[in-house]
Enzyme design. Structure first.
Site, PDB file in Angstrom:
ATOM      1  N   GLY A  88     -31.661 -28.304  58.773  1.00 43.54           N
ATOM      2  CA  GLY A  88     -32.524 -28.072  57.617  1.00 43.54           C
ATOM      3  C   GLY A  88     -31.757 -28.093  56.309  1.00 43.54           C
ATOM      4  O   GLY A  88     -32.353 -28.087  55.233  1.00 43.54           O
ATOM      5  N   ARG A  89     -30.436 -28.077  56.414  1.00 43.33           N
ATOM      6  CA  ARG A  89     -29.647 -28.084  55.177  1.00 43.33           C
ATOM      7  C   ARG A  89     -28.269 -28.672  55.392  1.00 43.33           C
ATOM      8  O   ARG A  89     -27.378 -28.500  54.574  1.00 43.33           O
ATOM      9  CB  ARG A  89     -29.515 -26.676  54.650  1.00 43.33           C
ATOM     10  CG  ARG A  89     -28.946 -25.719  55.694  1.00 43.33           C
ATOM     11  CD  ARG A  89     -28.637 -24.435  55.054  1.00 43.33           C
ATOM     12  NE  ARG A  89     -28.306 -23.445  56.054  1.00 43.33           N
ATOM     13  CZ  ARG A  89     -27.724 -22.314  55.774  1.00 43.33           C
ATOM     14  NH1 ARG A  89     -27.413 -22.041  54.529  1.00 43.33           N
ATOM     15  NH2 ARG A  89     -27.460 -21.451  56.720  1.00 43.33           N
ATOM     16  N   LYS A 109     -22.673 -28.689  54.820  1.00 47.88           N
ATOM     17  CA  LYS A 109     -23.713 -27.678  55.079  1.00 47.88           C
ATOM     18  C   LYS A 109     -24.141 -27.068  53.744  1.00 47.88           C
ATOM     19  O   LYS A 109     -23.304 -26.515  53.030  1.00 47.88           O
ATOM     20  CB  LYS A 109     -23.130 -26.606  56.000  1.00 47.88           C
ATOM     21  CG  LYS A 109     -24.118 -25.562  56.472  1.00 47.88           C
ATOM     22  CD  LYS A 109     -23.466 -24.698  57.553  1.00 47.88           C
ATOM     23  CE  LYS A 109     -24.306 -23.489  57.886  1.00 47.88           C
ATOM     24  NZ  LYS A 109     -23.604 -22.603  58.826  1.00 47.88           N
ATOM     25  N   GLY A 122     -32.743 -25.722  51.693  1.00 50.04           N
ATOM     26  CA  GLY A 122     -31.711 -26.709  52.004  1.00 50.04           C
ATOM     27  C   GLY A 122     -30.333 -26.359  51.456  1.00 50.04           C
ATOM     28  O   GLY A 122     -29.399 -27.144  51.572  1.00 50.04           O
ATOM     29  N   ARG A 172     -17.997 -28.762  57.200  1.00 53.87           N
ATOM     30  CA  ARG A 172     -17.711 -28.244  58.534  1.00 53.87           C
ATOM     31  C   ARG A 172     -17.237 -29.391  59.420  1.00 53.87           C
ATOM     32  O   ARG A 172     -17.797 -30.484  59.368  1.00 53.87           O
ATOM     33  CB  ARG A 172     -18.991 -27.614  59.089  1.00 53.87           C
ATOM     34  CG  ARG A 172     -18.876 -27.069  60.478  1.00 53.87           C
ATOM     35  CD  ARG A 172     -19.958 -26.048  60.765  1.00 53.87           C
ATOM     36  NE  ARG A 172     -21.279 -26.654  60.935  1.00 53.87           N
ATOM     37  CZ  ARG A 172     -22.368 -25.952  61.260  1.00 53.87           C
ATOM     38  NH1 ARG A 172     -22.306 -24.648  61.416  1.00 53.87           N
ATOM     39  NH2 ARG A 172     -23.526 -26.549  61.393  1.00 53.87           N
ATOM     40  N   ARG A 179     -25.998 -29.369  70.484  1.00 48.11           N
ATOM     41  CA  ARG A 179     -26.262 -28.008  70.947  1.00 48.11           C
ATOM     42  C   ARG A 179     -27.115 -28.036  72.201  1.00 48.11           C
ATOM     43  O   ARG A 179     -27.741 -29.062  72.492  1.00 48.11           O
ATOM     44  CB  ARG A 179     -27.048 -27.249  69.855  1.00 48.11           C
ATOM     45  CG  ARG A 179     -26.445 -27.375  68.482  1.00 48.11           C
ATOM     46  CD  ARG A 179     -27.515 -27.606  67.405  1.00 48.11           C
ATOM     47  NE  ARG A 179     -26.876 -28.000  66.144  1.00 48.11           N
ATOM     48  CZ  ARG A 179     -26.467 -27.145  65.218  1.00 48.11           C
ATOM     49  NH1 ARG A 179     -26.688 -25.858  65.378  1.00 48.11           N
ATOM     50  NH2 ARG A 179     -25.860 -27.582  64.141  1.00 48.11           N
ATOM     51  N   ASP A 250     -29.836 -22.959  69.879  1.00 51.64           N
ATOM     52  CA  ASP A 250     -29.460 -23.948  68.852  1.00 51.64           C
ATOM     53  C   ASP A 250     -28.092 -23.620  68.251  1.00 51.64           C
ATOM     54  O   ASP A 250     -27.537 -24.429  67.513  1.00 51.64           O
ATOM     55  CB  ASP A 250     -30.517 -24.024  67.748  1.00 51.64           C
ATOM     56  CG  ASP A 250     -30.837 -22.674  67.146  1.00 51.64           C
ATOM     57  OD1 ASP A 250     -31.219 -21.762  67.898  1.00 51.64           O
ATOM     58  OD2 ASP A 250     -30.685 -22.508  65.919  1.00 51.64           O
ATOM     59  N   ASN A 251     -27.567 -22.452  68.565  1.00 52.03           N
ATOM     60  CA  ASN A 251     -26.226 -22.094  68.096  1.00 52.03           C
ATOM     61  C   ASN A 251     -25.234 -22.083  69.252  1.00 52.03           C
ATOM     62  O   ASN A 251     -24.201 -21.426  69.181  1.00 52.03           O
ATOM     63  CB  ASN A 251     -26.253 -20.730  67.407  1.00 52.03           C
ATOM     64  CG  ASN A 251     -27.066 -20.762  66.119  1.00 52.03           C
ATOM     65  OD1 ASN A 251     -27.221 -21.813  65.507  1.00 52.03           O
ATOM     66  ND2 ASN A 251     -27.594 -19.618  65.715  1.00 52.03           N
ATOM     67  N   ASP A 260     -21.704 -21.597  64.080  1.00 49.74           N
ATOM     68  CA  ASP A 260     -22.661 -20.812  63.319  1.00 49.74           C
ATOM     69  C   ASP A 260     -22.203 -19.367  63.130  1.00 49.74           C
ATOM     70  O   ASP A 260     -22.339 -18.539  64.020  1.00 49.74           O
ATOM     71  CB  ASP A 260     -24.057 -20.862  63.965  1.00 49.74           C
ATOM     72  CG  ASP A 260     -25.079 -21.178  62.907  1.00 49.74           C
ATOM     73  OD1 ASP A 260     -25.060 -20.483  61.875  1.00 49.74           O
ATOM     74  OD2 ASP A 260     -25.874 -22.104  63.096  1.00 49.74           O
TER      75      ASP A 260
HETATM   76  P1  AMP Z   1     -29.312 -20.761  61.555  1.00 53.47           P
HETATM   77  O1  AMP Z   1     -29.933 -19.417  61.454  1.00 53.47           O
HETATM   78  O2  AMP Z   1     -28.295 -21.042  60.493  1.00 53.47           O
HETATM   79  O3  AMP Z   1     -28.796 -21.077  62.915  1.00 53.47           O
HETATM   80  O4  AMP Z   1     -30.467 -21.810  61.243  1.00 53.47           O
HETATM   81  C1  AMP Z   1     -31.623 -21.920  62.017  1.00 53.47           C
HETATM   82  C2  AMP Z   1     -32.463 -23.050  61.493  1.00 53.47           C
HETATM   83  O5  AMP Z   1     -32.891 -22.789  60.157  1.00 53.47           O
HETATM   84  C3  AMP Z   1     -31.760 -24.402  61.441  1.00 53.47           C
HETATM   85  O6  AMP Z   1     -32.729 -25.383  61.734  1.00 53.47           O
HETATM   86  C4  AMP Z   1     -31.320 -24.490  60.013  1.00 53.47           C
HETATM   87  O7  AMP Z   1     -31.117 -25.812  59.583  1.00 53.47           O
HETATM   88  C5  AMP Z   1     -32.486 -23.847  59.293  1.00 53.47           C
HETATM   89  N1  AMP Z   1     -32.089 -23.290  57.993  1.00 53.47           N
HETATM   90  C6  AMP Z   1     -31.323 -22.210  57.759  1.00 53.47           C
HETATM   91  N2  AMP Z   1     -31.185 -21.990  56.439  1.00 53.47           N
HETATM   92  C7  AMP Z   1     -31.870 -22.964  55.802  1.00 53.47           C
HETATM   93  C8  AMP Z   1     -32.107 -23.282  54.429  1.00 53.47           C
HETATM   94  N3  AMP Z   1     -31.600 -22.565  53.437  1.00 53.47           N
HETATM   95  N4  AMP Z   1     -32.870 -24.364  54.176  1.00 53.47           N
HETATM   96  C9  AMP Z   1     -33.389 -25.094  55.162  1.00 53.47           C
HETATM   97  N5  AMP Z   1     -33.214 -24.848  56.460  1.00 53.47           N
HETATM   98  C10 AMP Z   1     -32.461 -23.799  56.792  1.00 53.47           C
HETATM   99 MG    MG Z   2     -27.711 -22.607  63.543  1.00 57.60          MG
END
Ligand code: AMP
Ligand code: MG
Length: 492
Positions: A88-89, A109, A122, A172, A179, A250-251, A260
């Site tokens: 997502g980002r 990232k 993002g 990164r 994953r 996913d992590n 992560d």
């Molecule tokens: P995470 O908690 O970092 O493992 O992220 C879980 C999901 O949320 C993943 O699909 C990330 O890409 C998405 N995500 C986390 N933060 C953001 C953000 N600021 N903008 C868009 N997507 C995000």
């Molecule tokens: Mg993640």
């Protein structure tokens, strides 16, 4: 400056990702750069220029030969399945071949809103970017498989996280960003060809020894190989008191790297039920649960591979289950190896597990600092005079004194060589970890005063975790009650 890109992931079918160019930022500024890593990756640093580097590592200019994309993936978050997450980002620029001939992903990232951003902006705030930088580099220095941090840039833009915070982008580096959730993405769509194609890519990249295997054996072998790496990885986390905090599927990296670093933290006073993450209300990802969560995540991977393991679904389930059930025993073997090394044991004796557990129990009851206990044990191995400094870590000195007797009896069964033993133990027991209050201080100085001194000092200390660093003893000590960090946040 960049080495040539190979575009293996970008050559996978279009449905594996979305093409996505990083969204330019206003005023990129390089605040951290990992020169040794850049050299290992084959970057040309002869004419290195920080301003130019900021342009590359912000994504404002896409390097020649890169084909930026956001990867698709799904995942179980705190046990609940989300069929579409994805980057997502984050933006994958492509892979490069490092000096050892290994493919390494280079990903930005915080590079802007992608088709997978859902409600998110993002972007990434500076605090979590610096945190990931510090902790991932510390993990690497401790010999724990992990994604790496190549660069951090500030963007000159603000991101809203309740309050406005300075924005940043982390570069990164990973063996890959594939994953368990990547497999789940295709499986959830009934896209067995997608799972097969992904598995083929993963085998070629991470587990080439499996390439000669046929049919179901290939995929069962893949599960087995991923399982072995997870067992080894989690044992290493446990050995340094690391709590990941968001072990969602996913992590969970297929390559067996730590990935992560959201709300992760290192434990100070030993408590197996320890949780730091503010969103982990049920303690699902508590320290002592980590091995069992890894096994749960592996079961989710197994589910995606079932149709490839055997056409007969009952038979496939039977074979995968049989394999998954071996995890506890495999994990215990890895954990015992880690813990024996921490206690200075080179031979294996039947009573070792009980000896380790009784030390941990004494640490728990005595509220002893995890890191210091083991480090000072190395000093005791060298000289009995160091005993007082170990015992003072415990609220119940008599317990640890009793345990030391048992340990010495056990050492008597080892080959002689006290001074070597202490040296070996020091290489298994870090003196310096990224203590939460120190990390917090470094981030606060960077965010509030634009002062990167504390960040750089801390980075230097924790990337030499096994060295005694005279004059830096302050960084070994646990937080005072007033400094203690009880909660960590995802910060996304
Ligand atoms: P995470 O908690 O970092 O493992 O992220 C879980 C999901 O949320 C993943 O699909 C990330 O890409 C998405 N995500 C986390 N933060 C953001 C953000 N600021 N903008 C868009 N997507 C995000
Ligand atoms: Mg993640």
């Amino acid at each position: 400056m960049f080495p040539p890109f190979t575009l293996r992931y970008a050559r996978l079918p279009e449905r594996f990702y979305a093409h996505f160019e990083p969204v330019p930022v206003r005023e990129p500024h390089l605040v951290a750069f990992n020169r040794p890593l850049a050299e290992a990756l084959g970057f040309d640093l002869a004419a290195f220029d920080a301003e130019e580097a900021a342009v590359w590592f912000s994504g404002n200019v896409v390097p020649h030969g890169a084909e930026p994309l956001a990867q698709a993936y799904a995942g179980h978050q705190f046990g609940g399945f989300v069929p579409q997450l994805g980057d997502g980002r984050a933006v994958l620029l492509g892979e490069v071949t490092d000096r050892d001939g290994r493919l390494r992903d280079i990903q930005l990232k915080g590079a802007g809103r992608t088709p997978f951003s859902r409600g998110g902006d993002g972007r990434a705030p500076l605090g979590p970017v610096l945190r990931e930088y510090l902790v991932s580099e510390a993990m690497h220095a401790m010999g724990i498989p992990t994604t790496r941090a190549l660069a951090a840039v500030t963007t000159g833009e603000r991101v809203m996280r309740g309050i406005p915070e300075p924005g940043a982008i982390l570069t990164r580096v990973a063996s890959s960003h594939i994953r368990v959730g990547t497999f789940q993405y295709f499986a959830a769509r009934g896209d067995i060809d997608g799972v097969r194609e992904l598995a083929g890519h993963v085998i070629e990249r991470h587990y080439p020894a499996l390439e000669s295997r046929q049919d179901g054996e290939r995929y069962l072998g893949l599960l087995e190989a991923v399982q072995a790496r997870q067992a080894a990885l989690i044992a290493k986390w446990m050995g340094v008191g690391f709590i990941h905090g968001v072990m969602n599927t996913d992590n969970t990296s297929i390559s067996g790297e730590t990935i992560d670093f959201g709300p992760c933290a290192f434990m100070e006073q030993y408590d197996p039920k320890m949780v730091f993450s503010s969103i982990d209300e049920g303690g699902r990802y508590a320290y002592s649960n980590q091995p069992w969560i890894a096994q749960w995540n592996l079961a989710r991977l197994a589910e995606t591979l079932l149709p490839l393991i055997d056409d007969d679904s009952e038979r496939a389930v039977e074979r995968a289950t049989e394999l998954l059930q071996r995890f506890p025993e495999q994990y215990e073997r890895e954990w015992l190896a880690v813990m024996r090394a921490k206690l200075g044991l080179t031979s294996e004796k039947p009573g070792d597990k009980a000896l380790i557990e009784s030390l941990l129990a004494a640490m728990h009851r005595g509220r002893a600092d995890f890191t210091l206990t083991f480090r000072r044990l190395a000093d005791v191995a060298e000289s009995a005079a160091a005993e007082a400094s170990l015992v003072e870590l415990f609220e119940r000195p008599e317990e640890i004194a009793g345990w030391l007797e048992e340990w010495r009896e056990r050492l008597a069964q080892e080959e002689p060589g006290e001074s070597e033993r202490a040296q070996r133990m020091r290489l298994a027991n870090p003196a310096f970890i990224p203590r939460n209050h120190r990390v917090q201080q470094a981030l606060t100085a960077a965010m509030d005063e634009n002062d990167y001194g504390p960040f750089e000092t801390l980075l230097d200390i924790i990337t030499h975790p096994f060295d005694d660093q005279p004059g830096r003893e302050e960084y070994m000590r646990p937080a005072e009650p007033t400094e203690r960090v009880f909660r960590t946040f995802c910060g996304t």
